[in-house]
Every structure is written in C-alpha cells, then in structure tokens.
Scaffold this motif. Sequence first.
Motif, PDB file in Angstrom:
ATOM      1  N   GLU A  96      58.386  71.308  72.151  1.00 36.19           N
ATOM      2  CA  GLU A  96      59.204  70.308  72.840  1.00 36.19           C
ATOM      3  C   GLU A  96      59.804  70.884  74.117  1.00 36.19           C
ATOM      4  O   GLU A  96      59.758  70.261  75.172  1.00 36.19           O
ATOM      5  CB  GLU A  96      60.324  69.829  71.913  1.00 36.19           C
ATOM      6  CG  GLU A  96      59.909  68.601  71.093  1.00 36.19           C
ATOM      7  CD  GLU A  96      61.013  68.161  70.141  1.00 36.19           C
ATOM      8  OE1 GLU A  96      60.655  67.728  69.029  1.00 36.19           O
ATOM      9  OE2 GLU A  96      62.197  68.271  70.510  1.00 36.19           O
ATOM     10  N   ALA A  99      57.069  71.300  76.616  1.00 31.83           N
ATOM     11  CA  ALA A  99      56.666  70.016  77.204  1.00 31.83           C
ATOM     12  C   ALA A  99      57.677  69.574  78.259  1.00 31.83           C
ATOM     13  O   ALA A  99      57.295  69.098  79.336  1.00 31.83           O
ATOM     14  CB  ALA A  99      56.552  68.960  76.106  1.00 31.83           C
ATOM     15  N   LYS A 100      58.965  69.766  77.960  1.00 31.97           N
ATOM     16  CA  LYS A 100      60.015  69.406  78.930  1.00 31.97           C
ATOM     17  C   LYS A 100      59.844  70.223  80.202  1.00 31.97           C
ATOM     18  O   LYS A 100      59.909  69.699  81.321  1.00 31.97           O
ATOM     19  CB  LYS A 100      61.398  69.683  78.325  1.00 31.97           C
ATOM     20  CG  LYS A 100      61.934  68.548  77.486  1.00 31.97           C
ATOM     21  CD  LYS A 100      63.326  68.919  76.978  1.00 31.97           C
ATOM     22  CE  LYS A 100      63.614  68.153  75.702  1.00 31.97           C
ATOM     23  NZ  LYS A 100      64.727  68.749  74.961  1.00 31.97           N
ATOM     24  N   LEU A 102      57.138  71.689  81.309  1.00 34.97           N
ATOM     25  CA  LEU A 102      55.914  71.295  82.022  1.00 34.97           C
ATOM     26  C   LEU A 102      56.109  69.992  82.783  1.00 34.97           C
ATOM     27  O   LEU A 102      55.619  69.833  83.898  1.00 34.97           O
ATOM     28  CB  LEU A 102      54.744  71.172  81.034  1.00 34.97           C
ATOM     29  CG  LEU A 102      54.235  72.477  80.443  1.00 34.97           C
ATOM     30  CD1 LEU A 102      53.174  72.202  79.385  1.00 34.97           C
ATOM     31  CD2 LEU A 102      53.655  73.394  81.512  1.00 34.97           C
ATOM     32  N   ASP A 103      56.855  69.055  82.152  1.00 33.63           N
ATOM     33  CA  ASP A 103      57.173  67.783  82.821  1.00 33.63           C
ATOM     34  C   ASP A 103      57.893  68.025  84.134  1.00 33.63           C
ATOM     35  O   ASP A 103      57.569  67.444  85.170  1.00 33.63           O
ATOM     36  CB  ASP A 103      58.082  66.929  81.922  1.00 33.63           C
ATOM     37  CG  ASP A 103      57.266  66.120  80.940  1.00 33.63           C
ATOM     38  OD1 ASP A 103      56.031  66.111  81.082  1.00 33.63           O
ATOM     39  OD2 ASP A 103      57.862  65.519  80.029  1.00 33.63           O
ATOM     40  N   LEU A 104      58.857  68.946  84.045  1.00 29.02           N
ATOM     41  CA  LEU A 104      59.655  69.224  85.238  1.00 29.02           C
ATOM     42  C   LEU A 104      58.826  69.914  86.318  1.00 29.02           C
ATOM     43  O   LEU A 104      58.948  69.605  87.498  1.00 29.02           O
ATOM     44  CB  LEU A 104      60.863  70.094  84.867  1.00 29.02           C
ATOM     45  CG  LEU A 104      61.922  69.396  84.008  1.00 29.02           C
ATOM     46  CD1 LEU A 104      62.926  70.393  83.481  1.00 29.02           C
ATOM     47  CD2 LEU A 104      62.637  68.323  84.828  1.00 29.02           C
ATOM     48  N   GLY A 107      55.751  67.235  87.031  1.00 24.66           N
ATOM     49  CA  GLY A 107      56.131  65.838  87.268  1.00 24.66           C
ATOM     50  C   GLY A 107      55.198  64.863  86.585  1.00 24.66           C
ATOM     51  O   GLY A 107      54.820  63.859  87.171  1.00 24.66           O
ATOM     52  N   PHE A 108      54.793  65.195  85.336  1.00 27.46           N
ATOM     53  CA  PHE A 108      53.909  64.302  84.594  1.00 27.46           C
ATOM     54  C   PHE A 108      54.570  62.927  84.387  1.00 27.46           C
ATOM     55  O   PHE A 108      53.958  61.900  84.516  1.00 27.46           O
ATOM     56  CB  PHE A 108      53.555  64.891  83.214  1.00 27.46           C
ATOM     57  CG  PHE A 108      52.665  66.087  83.305  1.00 27.46           C
ATOM     58  CD1 PHE A 108      51.604  66.131  84.209  1.00 27.46           C
ATOM     59  CD2 PHE A 108      52.858  67.185  82.479  1.00 27.46           C
ATOM     60  CE1 PHE A 108      50.773  67.238  84.269  1.00 27.46           C
ATOM     61  CE2 PHE A 108      52.036  68.293  82.538  1.00 27.46           C
ATOM     62  CZ  PHE A 108      50.993  68.312  83.454  1.00 27.46           C
ATOM     63  N   ARG A 109      55.847  63.000  83.982  1.00 26.83           N
ATOM     64  CA  ARG A 109      56.583  61.767  83.735  1.00 26.83           C
ATOM     65  C   ARG A 109      57.786  61.733  84.678  1.00 26.83           C
ATOM     66  O   ARG A 109      58.534  62.701  84.748  1.00 26.83           O
ATOM     67  CB  ARG A 109      57.091  61.717  82.285  1.00 26.83           C
ATOM     68  CG  ARG A 109      56.051  61.232  81.323  1.00 26.83           C
ATOM     69  CD  ARG A 109      56.591  61.244  79.916  1.00 26.83           C
ATOM     70  NE  ARG A 109      56.699  62.622  79.420  1.00 26.83           N
ATOM     71  CZ  ARG A 109      57.040  62.938  78.172  1.00 26.83           C
ATOM     72  NH1 ARG A 109      57.351  61.969  77.321  1.00 26.83           N
ATOM     73  NH2 ARG A 109      57.116  64.168  77.787  1.00 26.83           N
ATOM     74  N   PRO A 110      57.959  60.632  85.409  1.00 29.08           N
ATOM     75  CA  PRO A 110      59.129  60.586  86.307  1.00 29.08           C
ATOM     76  C   PRO A 110      60.425  60.574  85.500  1.00 29.08           C
ATOM     77  O   PRO A 110      60.510  59.864  84.497  1.00 29.08           O
ATOM     78  CB  PRO A 110      58.941  59.274  87.083  1.00 29.08           C
ATOM     79  CG  PRO A 110      57.981  58.472  86.293  1.00 29.08           C
ATOM     80  CD  PRO A 110      57.143  59.411  85.480  1.00 29.08           C
ATOM     81  N   SER A 111      61.362  61.425  85.899  1.00 30.05           N
ATOM     82  CA  SER A 111      62.616  61.479  85.173  1.00 30.05           C
ATOM     83  C   SER A 111      63.405  60.193  85.368  1.00 30.05           C
ATOM     84  O   SER A 111      63.358  59.583  86.451  1.00 30.05           O
ATOM     85  CB  SER A 111      63.439  62.684  85.650  1.00 30.05           C
ATOM     86  OG  SER A 111      63.594  62.604  87.051  1.00 30.05           O
TER      87      SER A 111
END
Lengths: 113, 207
Positions: A96, A99-100, A102-104, A107-111
């Motif tokens: 988890e 994943a957070k 990597l997102d940051l 930018g896989f998922r816009p915050s």
Amino acid sequence: MRFESQLLKGIAPVVVLEILSRGPMYGYQLSEAIQQRSNDIITLGKGTLYPLLYNLEAKGLIKGRWQTADSGRKRRYYSITSKGKLELARQKAQLEDLAKGLDLVFGFRPSPA
Amino acid sequence: MQDHHEHRLPDCAVTFADQLVRRIRYRKKVRQEVHQELVDYFEDELSRCNDDQTRQERANQLIQEFGDPRLLAALICRAKKRCRPLHVRLAIHTLQIFGKTLVYLAICILIHSIGRPRFSIDYLHYVKDLVSAGKEESINARRYYQEAVALLTDAMRWPSELVDSSPLWPADINEAQLAATARLVSGSEQALEAFERATELPDYWPQ
C-alpha cells in the motif's frame, strides 16, 4: 501482461497469500483465480506456480492437504496458516505504501483536489 | 497416487509429468504427490477442450509454458527439501558433515599410504646453518667424533663373553666379563682418545 520476472517474483507470494486468504484452493484453481481477480494482468507462469507453493509451504505460510473433492477426485488443497495471515498483513501494508509512493511519483491517479 | 484420470491425458502430457518427476531426486511419496498435482493440472486445463486435436494442441502448449523439465524438477526438489522439519534437516546436515569428514579422511589415508613423501624444507641444513652461523670450523667436534667412530669400528671386536650375556648392572658382571671389558677398552684406546678430544670442543654441527 508479462511482467519482468524480478517484479513478479516480488509480488507473486503476496498475491498467492491474498487469494488463499479467501479460502483453500488447489493449484489450478489458484492459478485461475489469480488471473480472474487481476483481470488477466497478473499471470503466474506454470513453471512458477508449484515451486512457489512448495516454498510458501516450507516457510509455514501455507499448508497443503490432500482432500477428496465433490467430484470424488483427490486434490491437494492449499490454505493459508496463521503465520501466513500475519505475513500477508505485513506485506500488504508495505505494498500500500509502495503504491502510494508510485502514484505520487508517476501521477497514475490524480490526487483529489 | 496415480488414478484412472491420467489415462485420459494425451501421451505428451503423461510423458512430461513422468520425465519431470523422475528428475526430482527426492522421496518416492513426494514425487508421487507432485506427479498427481501435475496430472491434475493438465486434466483441469484440458477438460475445457472439446475434441482430441484441441486437447493435444493445448497439452503441447502447456508443456511449453511449464518450461524446461530439468529446471522445474530442480526448483521443486529444492522447495520440497525446504519443507522438511527442523529435526530432520539437522539430522541430515549432521550426517552430511560426518560423511564428508569420513571421505576426507579416506582420501588422506589413501594419499599417505600410496604416495611418497616430499621434503620441501631441509631441516638438517636449516639447523646446521642456525648452529654454525658465525662460528669457525675449528670449534666443531664433528671431525673427532667421525675419527673416533671409524677407529672404534675398526678396533672393536665385541668379546664373546659379552655377546652371550650382557649384564644390566655393574654388580652383576662376573670376572670373565670384567676382563673382557678391560681388553675391549685397552684395545680401543685411540678411539677413546678421539672421543675425549671431541668432548673438549664446545660445539657440533653436521657437514
């Protein structure tokens, strides 16, 4: 999708533990469940499945037991042990966080605004 | 653990499972279990196929996906060995160490029994150099000892009185033996003198 073997090597045990935490399964069933649950994104190589299961069994994270299925055939069902559940929780927490991160980075998922 | 279901599998699948299991160097029971699991896997996958040709093609495809049977057998064997309980692993390691020690000892004994010794260091020469370092040959008693030994060998004829029975203690010597000893000493005067000269010198080292 075919992942780099090193990448898959790292996540395969935790994926197996996660699937087995929902109930005992035999080899083929497990392989199918992983494919279905991941929308065919994660596929364990056939040659990887059994060595991986035996390694997890050696570590005491899962337990294999011969049982007679409804069809009357004998199957080796694998189930997660209490030690496996602890390990799964530990690795899930790590994943988890990863994943957070990597997102940051990517930018896989816009915050959320 | 083999059952009748196996006979419904294409030959190539059965051969693959047999070959793989044969390469697993482990207990028969475990090999049978692995064999059964593989056969089950093939059966489950092939149960979706409707005709023999599709079954055959899918079986070949599965064999390709399983990969090199030798590598897979090695991986399975390694993983299965890890499944052994701690006390069994401990016993096996102890026996292995014991066995290796025995083999090592046997090799050592063999080398020592059939081999020939090789001297890499000449200790006699080494000691001689150590003792004689910085000393003159004139203080070496060696030549007098050699002279004494040569004279003694030439002069000495061991009397029959002493050959037959050699007393351990001086008190046990009888008259005849005493006379024979006196004759021996008087006949070896030169040798004894050489010995005396040798003992007067402070050092000795070999040539």
